[in-house]
Design an enzyme around this catalytic site. Structure first.
Site, PDB file in Angstrom:
ATOM      1  N   ASP A  87     -25.694  14.656  -7.794  1.00  0.00           N
ATOM      2  CA  ASP A  87     -24.829  15.375  -6.855  1.00  0.00           C
ATOM      3  C   ASP A  87     -25.618  15.640  -5.585  1.00  0.00           C
ATOM      4  OD1 ASP A  87     -23.653  18.474  -6.028  1.00  0.00           O
ATOM      5  OD2 ASP A  87     -22.269  16.820  -6.308  1.00  0.00           O
ATOM      6  N   ASP A 578      14.607  -6.727   1.855  1.00  0.00           N
ATOM      7  CA  ASP A 578      13.345  -7.439   2.085  1.00  0.00           C
ATOM      8  C   ASP A 578      12.566  -6.657   3.136  1.00  0.00           C
ATOM      9  OD1 ASP A 578      11.333  -9.174   3.118  1.00  0.00           O
ATOM     10  OD2 ASP A 578      12.474 -10.924   2.471  1.00  0.00           O
TER      11      ASP A 578
END
Length: 685
Positions: A87, A578
């Site tokens: 970390d 479409d």
């Protein structure tokens, strides 16, 4: 420095408990072989409880590593040898700076850093997992931290906002990436540069050397080593035991004791050694039991103290109990190699190449077993032998035996030996989850698509590489100007197979896509090319205030009812059209999941520009694709998939960021989900 110990890691399961592509790249560049299993630990520890910033980074790294070490025997059915957690935080003026949540947060962070020197701390935890003969696992941990001083230049407002608008600060601790554009903000660095990138490689290598060359002689829990640290700015490595429970992360103590005999998980740290000394504790008194627990269906319940796991006996049969060979202790493989004169590295290299060469056999075995309904038959009645299976499959007994044994070797089946009788077979948990036709997470449809469509296409991969074009005509004998209209949707059975394939992938990726970002501010979404609506339904589950319109071709919408989930609500609707030709439905958020990789940059730009024109400022587009700079090798192999069948390609996060910016989107953020799909979101400026 890693070379003296890397051979000792050969044959061991090394796991990186981090999704950071930067950490992955640093470790891969030095030749370390490992798997990536991102931690599920939520980084919400209370920073106020820590006396120093590095303690917060170290504790977070420890919790990440421990969560993965304890989850893997349960969820992945295998126990790692080493788990690495890390970390990284940035501190300035007594504040801990993590990743910014938005542009304003990034501006506040970078403004604080402007013209000042700040510290970058990376906490690292190395968890060693030792399997014992008594069905238990011992966990031991070494944790340490590295500090690097970084001095920023005085930053003008223009430079600040130019960098923020690049999108780079959003997934970086402190709001900058020193290895990329953020490097132009930095005036000087004192210490380990790679520590600022995200992983202190030099310090890590020294700890590996310590573990493999010095640790065995100092494992006595009553001994404390008083040797000085190699760098006074670092805390020395601490061998600690894990917290008693990781099931509720709100109970995690930021002050995990250095003593293996602590009285309370919330006790303070006065017993910890000084920063310049090393303290080691054996954790033999803190073992973690691993047992097999399952029901008739093969799906077991598991918890941190009773883990569903599988092992193999010496004869290779899978059993319900963990049986460990004490010759597989740390360093045993290396010692054996020294005795025989064999090279562990050479053996592992050979195995890796052979595995690649035989990979196609494993794939085809899976495809054939799926097509012949092996997993469905064994689900309907487990404990069938090869002759019974052959009769059901209308196949030869000889061929069925070979196929079942291949599935056994791949971990898809279990075999039960019977005295004076032929063995019987049953599904493993993996097959139960993903390979049954009716399983909620079934990938049966995608497997069929791979067998019937992708396998023939990949047989022409060499030609595709030479020509750089789709091989659909060579594979199937018909030219396709529009892959979907001409190939996938021109016949009912092909269309249904393709929709089943997309539905399967969407079901196993949908939750990760839907939860990658907080989308609560959006009320309406449009899933372009959303096919069966699987991701749309996951979006509505994750975000109760969101309604989703699936916009796809008429042929798809007409069949969408076949895939409607039983718990579906009216917040998902379907509209035929479409998206390249027709007007887009109005929405606050547009979804493009596994769409853009099918098309060239020109068509992608055209579609994104069309979406941008339909968006008001503040609206967004969310893209779900396999990013090329995500976790390899899946994205790169998927890009070959695009080569043999479409004009498109997989892309990197930078390429998608560039395409989004050109279309009028900014504040681009990226989430690596560690699933099939990563997620990119851009906001209309």
């Amino acid at each position: 420095m890693l070379n003296p110990v890397i051979s000792k890691l050969a044959g061991k399961l090394v796991v990186l408990a981090s999704a950071s592509p930067r950490r992955l790249e640093i470790l891969r560049n030095v030749g370390l072989r490992f798997e990536v299993v991102p931690s599920w630990f939520k980084e919400t520890l209370d920073k106020r409880l820590f006396k120093a910033p590095y303690e917060y980074a170290v504790e977070t790294a420890k919790q990440k590593a421990l969560e993965v070490a304890k989850r893997m025997p349960c969820k992945h059915l295998k126990t790692p040898d080493i788990v690495i957690g890390a970390d990284t935080i940035v501190t300035v003026d007594g504040l801990i700076l993590e990743k910014p949540v938005d542009k304003h947060d990034a501006y506040e962070m970078l403004s604080r850093l402007s013209g000042k020197e700040h510290s970058v701390f990376t906490g690292v935890a190395i968890v060693l997992c030792h399997e014992k003969e008594n069905q238990e696992i011992d966990y031991q941990m070494i944790d340490f931290y590295e500090e690097t001083k970084v001095k920023f230049a005085d930053l003008s407002e223009d430079m600040l906002w130019e960098y923020i608008n690049s999108g780079e600060p959003m997934d970086k601790a402190g709001g900058y990436g020193i290895q990329a554009l953020g490097g132009m903000l930095v005036e000087s660095v004192h210490g380990d540069f790679l520590n600022v990138v995200g992983f202190p490689l030099n310090h890590f290598c020294k700890q590996l050397d310590f573990i493999y060359n010095h640790l065995p002689s100092s494992m006595d829990p009553e001994k404390d080593s008083g040797s000085p640290s190699h760098n006074g700015t670092h805390t020395a490595p601490t061998l600690t035991d894990p917290p008693a429970s990781l099931t509720n992360q709100s109970n995690h103590s930021p002050a995990a004791s250095c003593s293996a005999n602590r009285s309370s998980p919330a006790s303070p740290r006065p017993s910890c050694p000084p920063a310049k000394h090393t303290h080691h504790k054996s954790l033999d008194n803190h073992t973690h039991k691993v047992k097999r627990k399952g029901d008739e269906s093969g799906v077991g319940n598991c918890s941190w103290t009773d883990i569903n796991s599988l092992s193999k006996q010496s004869d290779g049969k899978e059993t319900g109990l963990q049986i460990f060979d004490n010759t597989t202790t740390p360093l045993a493989n290396e010692l054996k190699a020294r005795e025989t004169g064999a090279s562990v590295d050479d053996d592992e290299d050979l195995k890796a190449v052979v595995k690649l060469m035989d990979g196609f056999k494993a794939s085809k075995a899976l495809f054939v077993a799926s097509k012949l309904h092996v997993f469905d038959l064994l689900h309907s009645r487990a404990g069938r032998d090869a002759a019974e299976m052959a009769q059901e499959m209308k196949a030869s007994v000889r061929g069925t035996e070979r196929l079942l044994d291949a599935c056994l070797s791949l971990g898809l089946l279990r075999r039960q030996e019977r005295a004076h009788q032929t063995p019987t077979y049953e599904n493993t948990r993996l097959a139960w989850r993903f390979l049954r036709s009716e399983a909620p997470e079934s990938l049966q449809g995608y497997i069929q698509h791979c067998n019937e469509t992708l396998w023939p296409l990949f047989s022409h991969l060499e030609k595709a590489v030479m020509e750089g074009t789709s091989q659909h005509e060579k594979a199937f004998g018909n030219k396709s100007n529009n892959l979907f209209q001409d190939a996938y949707y021109n016949r009912h059975e092909v269309k249904l197979r393709f929709m089943n394939a997309m539905h399967g992938i969407a079901r196993v990726t949908g939750k990760a896509v839907a939860t990658a970002f907080d989308l609560s501010r959006f009320q309406s979404a449009c899933d372009l090319g959303g096919c069966t609506g699987a991701i749309a339904h996951e979006l509505t589950k994750a975000h109760p205030g969101l309604s989703v319109t699936v916009f796809d071709l008429l042929e798809v919408v007409e069949m969408s009812g076949h895939f409607r989930p039983p718990d579906a609500d009216d917040r998902v609707s379907f509209v035929a059209g479409d998206f390249f030709i027709d007007e887009l439905p109005k929405a606050d958020l547009y979804i493009l999941a596994r769409i853009l990789h099918d098309w060239s940059d020109e068509k992608v730009h055209s579609l994104l520009s069309k979406i941008s024109d339909a968006c008001a400022p503040g609206c967004a587009v969310l893209i779900a694709e396999a990013l090329l700079d995500g976790v390899p090798p899946y994205p790169a192999l998927q890009s070959l998939n695009m080569l043999v069948q479409t004009e498109g390609t997989e892309r990197t996060r930078c390429q998608y960021t560039d395409l989004l910016r050109k279309a009028g989107f900014g504040d681009v953020r990226v989430a690596l989900t560690m699933n099939f799909l990563d997620v990119v979101i851009g906001i209309k400026m």
